[in-house]
Design an enzyme around this catalytic site. Structure first.
Site, PDB file in Angstrom:
ATOM      1  CE  LYS A 111      64.085  46.097  78.455  1.00 37.22           C
ATOM      2  NZ  LYS A 111      62.721  45.722  78.112  1.00 37.22           N
ATOM      3  CE  LYS A 194      61.895  60.406  76.771  1.00 38.96           C
ATOM      4  NZ  LYS A 194      61.928  59.549  75.561  1.00 38.96           N
ATOM      5  CE  LYS A 197      57.485  53.359  83.570  1.00 45.72           C
ATOM      6  NZ  LYS A 197      56.224  53.274  82.871  1.00 45.72           N
TER       7      LYS A 197
END
Ligand code: TRP
Length: 328
Positions: A111, A194, A197
């Protein structure tokens, strides 16, 4: 009874993959074990820079969790920031984990690298300590998580064990468990990934609040192949298999039966769309009803917060006592 905790961040809209893959099992699971579900808004702060975003997302997610059938009188559904013990025990957890351990967390490394030019908050680094607090506060025996969260449960165990050996047996050491398998729902435009969003466009992702027209359009445009044979074959026919999986999950008919019933892609797509639309209809109706009655939604969340606080405050006191902090 086995105590289970799972938490979800209020970021982004819930989609069909979240629902069929995981959330639907939460609903079934509430009657089998003593379940706690937290909407972890404080975790979302690690990447929040705008006002009024997290609260809105929290409310919407709460309404969705109730709309799909989580019963506040059966499961404990709470908002993390409504239970201040999370922040309080979070600090204790930060003091029980080392800088080195946090530095080795894969999710932090990924991240922070992805945000290279962006603000990397210290919270992003200490995030696993807060997550450990979420878990041990409820004496959770089991935490159902996907592979991406395994390391966070491992570090929670390490922290709990370290605390217990320093200050005496205080916390239940939780186990990571594999969630009951839900349907695997892939992106309608990229059926080898998958549904998520984060895809570039929304056309492959069906949101729980999409209207029937949008859902029909997304299914109509779903990527298949040029073979024109309906068969379940994940490797060679990922698009068609995904449509079969979704139709099966939405209708309850086994995939094998469905594969025999169709010979063309058109009817398969439109039936998958219709099945999803009828599955979502009552959920959407209940969602909007709750969003239009914010007093009721607040009441439901207060029920959860009260139950959660009862447990969380007892655990926090136990921890403070074990350390021997001066009581007031
Ligand atoms: N880190 C989890 C995620 O990103 C969310 C989370 C926070 C969580 N606290 C938790 C999950 C406690 C399970 C238990 O998905």
């Amino acid at each position: 009874m086995t105590r289970v905790l799972s938490c979800i961040q209020p970021t982004g809209d819930v989609h069909l993959g979240n629902y069929l893959g995981a959330l639907r099992n939460w609903v079934a699971g509430q009657h089998e074990k003593d379940v706690y579900h937290g909407i972890v808004d404080l975790h979302a702060l690690t990447v929040t820079t705008q006002p009024n975003v997290v609260g809105e997302a929290t409310l919407s997610l709460a309404a969705m969790l109730f709309a799909i059938g989580l019963d506040p009188n059966v499961a404990t559904i709470f908002v993390q920031s409504h239970v201040p013990e999370h922040s309080q025990l979070g600090w204790v957890m930060e003091c029980t984990v080392s800088f080195g351990e946090l530095s080795r967390m894969t999710q932090f490394k990924e991240k922070s690298a992805r945000r290279e030019a962006d603000f990397v908050s210290a919270g992003l680094f200490t995030y696993p300590a807060l997550q450990a607090a979420d878990i041990v506060l409820y004496d959770a025996d089991e935490v159902p998580v996907g592979d991406d969260q395994r390391q966070h449960i491992e570090i929670t165990r390490d922290i709990a064990i370290r605390f217990n050996s320093r200050f005496g047996d205080t916390f239940v050491v939780p186990a990571a468990v594999t969630p009951t398998a839900g349907a695997r729902v892939m992106d309608l435009q990229a059926p080898t990934s998958k549904m998520s969003k984060s895809s570039d466009t929304d056309s492959g992702c069906v949101y729980m609040l999409d209207d029937p027209k949008a859902i029909e359009k997304k299914f109509k445009r779903a990527v298949t192949d040029s073979e024109a044979v309906v068969a379940y074959d994940l490797k060679e026919k990922p698009g068609v298999s995904n449509l079969l999986d979704i139709l099966s999950a939405a209708s309850g008919t086994p995939v094998a039966t469905l594969a025999d019933q169709y010979s063309q892609y058109g009817p398969l797509k439109s039936d998958a769309a219709s099945a999803v639309i009828s599955m979502l209809e009552p959920i959407q109706a209940r969602y909007h009803e709750l969003m239009d009655d914010q007093a009721e939604l607040a009441r439901l969340l207060a029920v959860g917060a009260d139950r959660a606080r009862e447990q969380a405050s007892a655990t926090l006191s136990r921890a403070y006592r074990a350390i021997g902090l001066l009581s007031n």
